[in-house]
Design a protein around this motif. Structure first.
Motif, PDB file in Angstrom:
ATOM      1  N   GLY A 224       0.812  -1.219   0.000  1.00  0.00           N
ATOM      2  CA  GLY A 224       0.000   0.000   0.000  1.00  0.00           C
ATOM      3  C   GLY A 224       0.837   1.258   0.000  1.00  0.00           C
ATOM      4  O   GLY A 224       2.042   1.230   0.281  1.00  0.00           O
ATOM      5  N   GLY A 225       0.179   2.372  -0.321  1.00  0.00           N
ATOM      6  CA  GLY A 225       0.875   3.643  -0.425  1.00  0.00           C
ATOM      7  C   GLY A 225       1.118   4.297   0.917  1.00  0.00           C
ATOM      8  O   GLY A 225       0.446   4.009   1.914  1.00  0.00           O
ATOM      9  N   PHE A 226       2.085   5.220   0.949  1.00  0.00           N
ATOM     10  CA  PHE A 226       2.383   5.983   2.163  1.00  0.00           C
ATOM     11  C   PHE A 226       3.234   7.185   1.794  1.00  0.00           C
ATOM     12  O   PHE A 226       3.818   7.252   0.703  1.00  0.00           O
ATOM     13  N   SER A 227       3.307   8.135   2.713  1.00  0.00           N
ATOM     14  CA  SER A 227       4.152   9.319   2.541  1.00  0.00           C
ATOM     15  C   SER A 227       5.131   9.392   3.704  1.00  0.00           C
ATOM     16  O   SER A 227       4.717   9.320   4.869  1.00  0.00           O
ATOM     17  N   LEU A 228       6.405   9.529   3.399  1.00  0.00           N
ATOM     18  CA  LEU A 228       7.449   9.718   4.406  1.00  0.00           C
ATOM     19  C   LEU A 228       7.760  11.210   4.461  1.00  0.00           C
ATOM     20  O   LEU A 228       8.211  11.784   3.465  1.00  0.00           O
ATOM     21  N   VAL A 229       7.489  11.833   5.607  1.00  0.00           N
ATOM     22  CA  VAL A 229       7.608  13.286   5.747  1.00  0.00           C
ATOM     23  C   VAL A 229       8.804  13.608   6.641  1.00  0.00           C
ATOM     24  O   VAL A 229       8.896  13.120   7.774  1.00  0.00           O
ATOM     25  N   GLY A 233      16.104  20.096  11.086  1.00  0.00           N
ATOM     26  CA  GLY A 233      16.622  20.021  12.449  1.00  0.00           C
ATOM     27  C   GLY A 233      16.325  18.694  13.122  1.00  0.00           C
ATOM     28  O   GLY A 233      16.325  17.638  12.490  1.00  0.00           O
ATOM     29  N   PRO A 234      16.019  18.741  14.425  1.00  0.00           N
ATOM     30  CA  PRO A 234      15.839  17.503  15.188  1.00  0.00           C
ATOM     31  C   PRO A 234      14.405  16.999  15.203  1.00  0.00           C
ATOM     32  O   PRO A 234      14.113  15.993  15.847  1.00  0.00           O
ATOM     33  N   VAL A 235      13.497  17.691  14.519  1.00  0.00           N
ATOM     34  CA  VAL A 235      12.090  17.287  14.555  1.00  0.00           C
ATOM     35  C   VAL A 235      11.959  15.931  13.864  1.00  0.00           C
ATOM     36  O   VAL A 235      12.373  15.774  12.711  1.00  0.00           O
ATOM     37  N   PRO A 236      11.411  14.921  14.539  1.00  0.00           N
ATOM     38  CA  PRO A 236      11.400  13.560  13.986  1.00  0.00           C
ATOM     39  C   PRO A 236      10.513  13.413  12.756  1.00  0.00           C
ATOM     40  O   PRO A 236       9.488  14.068  12.614  1.00  0.00           O
ATOM     41  N   ASP A 237      10.939  12.504  11.872  1.00  0.00           N
ATOM     42  CA  ASP A 237      10.169  12.200  10.674  1.00  0.00           C
ATOM     43  C   ASP A 237       8.900  11.443  11.056  1.00  0.00           C
ATOM     44  O   ASP A 237       8.775  10.903  12.156  1.00  0.00           O
ATOM     45  N   PHE A 258      10.124   2.089   7.099  1.00  0.00           N
ATOM     46  CA  PHE A 258       9.612   2.771   5.915  1.00  0.00           C
ATOM     47  C   PHE A 258      10.735   3.475   5.153  1.00  0.00           C
ATOM     48  O   PHE A 258      10.687   3.574   3.924  1.00  0.00           O
ATOM     49  N   MET A 259      11.737   3.948   5.896  1.00  0.00           N
ATOM     50  CA  MET A 259      12.873   4.578   5.227  1.00  0.00           C
ATOM     51  C   MET A 259      13.614   3.551   4.374  1.00  0.00           C
ATOM     52  O   MET A 259      14.044   3.833   3.247  1.00  0.00           O
ATOM     53  N   ARG A 264      14.046   0.621  -1.434  1.00  0.00           N
ATOM     54  CA  ARG A 264      13.778  -0.546  -2.269  1.00  0.00           C
ATOM     55  C   ARG A 264      12.717  -0.251  -3.328  1.00  0.00           C
ATOM     56  O   ARG A 264      12.783  -0.748  -4.453  1.00  0.00           O
ATOM     57  N   ILE A 265      11.744   0.593  -2.972  1.00  0.00           N
ATOM     58  CA  ILE A 265      10.710   0.973  -3.946  1.00  0.00           C
ATOM     59  C   ILE A 265      11.330   1.809  -5.065  1.00  0.00           C
ATOM     60  O   ILE A 265      11.055   1.591  -6.249  1.00  0.00           O
TER      61      ILE A 265
END
Length: 289
Positions: A224-229, A233-237, A258-259, A264-265
């Motif tokens: 399935g689809g997803f978005s990695l945001v 700085g130190p603000v977590p993904d 997911f990273m 791989r995608i």
């Protein structure tokens, strides 16, 4: 008259979460951090839980207590504190934009980078008005024409992050070729216009588009689809999933798989050059095959 309670906006929540992580990394308890600032323990707890405000100058002092030295860390968190209570343009559409969607638009506006794997739809940041209208109408079938028109406006307004003067969002979109072969019975030209839009926006230096071919090998994206945001700085993904019931976020240590999946995608997709060539072929008539 008593003070109004602080609203835990998404920026305030992200700031509190990041400050908590930095405090833990510094090996300090809530009381120890509060004492170093001349505060009482409950204030620190409220800041980390997004139920109290903190000024940019206080963020600076707190980061020094935590031993931070990276200017990017100071800048990112000071900006979050400065903008925590600021209303975004999307608040104008509060009648049609859900709280979860508003949260995501806020996150997107603060993000540095988005990598989106989209197996079924053209990503919202790349859509034309006609494509957005058709897809929103099909998904939100209980919406009135006026509400659909408003949601289209929101989707197009979001795209300003790709050209913002303060530093455009970097977008890496991996789109399945099947998403480019949808039919729109009422407006047959919709997809061709959309494909031309992909070619146009791909010329932006901050936008990368890859296609996953129909005959690709198996890869993690088949789930399935997803978005990695990604944030500065130190603000977590974080990772976003969307479905008919709304949005789901993945944060913390759960983001790491997911990273790896994104890499791989990307490797399974066509190269950027071959992807754009395939889109150009479809514009010239390949969508009719």
């Amino acid at each position: 008259m008593p003070n109004a309670p602080v609203v835990p906006t998404v920026r305030r929540r992200r700031l509190g979460t990041t400050l908590r992580r930095l405090r833990n990394e510094a090996g300090l308890t809530l009381d120890e951090a509060a004492a170093a600032m001349g505060w009482k323990g409950p204030k620190m707890s409220k800041i980390e839980n997004a139920s109290a405000t903190i000024r940019p100058a206080e963020v600076t002092a707190l980061l020094r207590v935590y031993g931070a030295s990276d200017p990017a860390v100071f800048e990112a968190l000071e900006n979050l504190a400065r903008d925590a209570g600021k209303k975004g343009w999307w608040q104008t559409y509060s009648g049609v934009v859900s709280s979860a969607y508003a949260d995501y638009i806020s996150l997107e506006s603060d993000a540095e980078r988005v990598c989106e794997w989209s197996p079924l739809l053209i990503p919202g940041l790349l859509q034309t008005a006609a494509y957005a209208r058709e897809t929103i109408a099909s998904i939100t079938h209980i919406r009135t024409p006026e509400e659909i028109a408003a949601l289209v406006e929101v989707r197009l307004a979001r795209q300003a992050v790709l050209t913002r003067p303060s530093g455009p969002l970097e977008l890496w979109a991996i789109i399945h070729e099947a998403a480019l072969r949808h039919r729109f019975a009422i407006r047959p030209a919709t997809m061709r216009e959309q494909l031309r839009r992909l070619l146009d926006v791909s010329e932006l230096p901050n936008v990368t588009i890859q296609l996953m071919p129909l005959d690709s090998t198996a890869h993690p994206g088949i789930l399935g689809g997803f978005s990695l945001v990604t944030f500065p700085g130190p603000v977590p993904d974080l990772v976003l999933f969307e479905n008919l019931s709304g949005a789901t976020y993945v944060e913390g240590d759960d983001v790491a798989p997911f990273m790896k999946a994104v890499e791989r995608i990307r490797a399974s997709a066509l190269s950027v050059e071959d992807s754009l060539a395939r889109i150009a072929e479809l514009v010239e008539g390949g969508t009719q095959r």
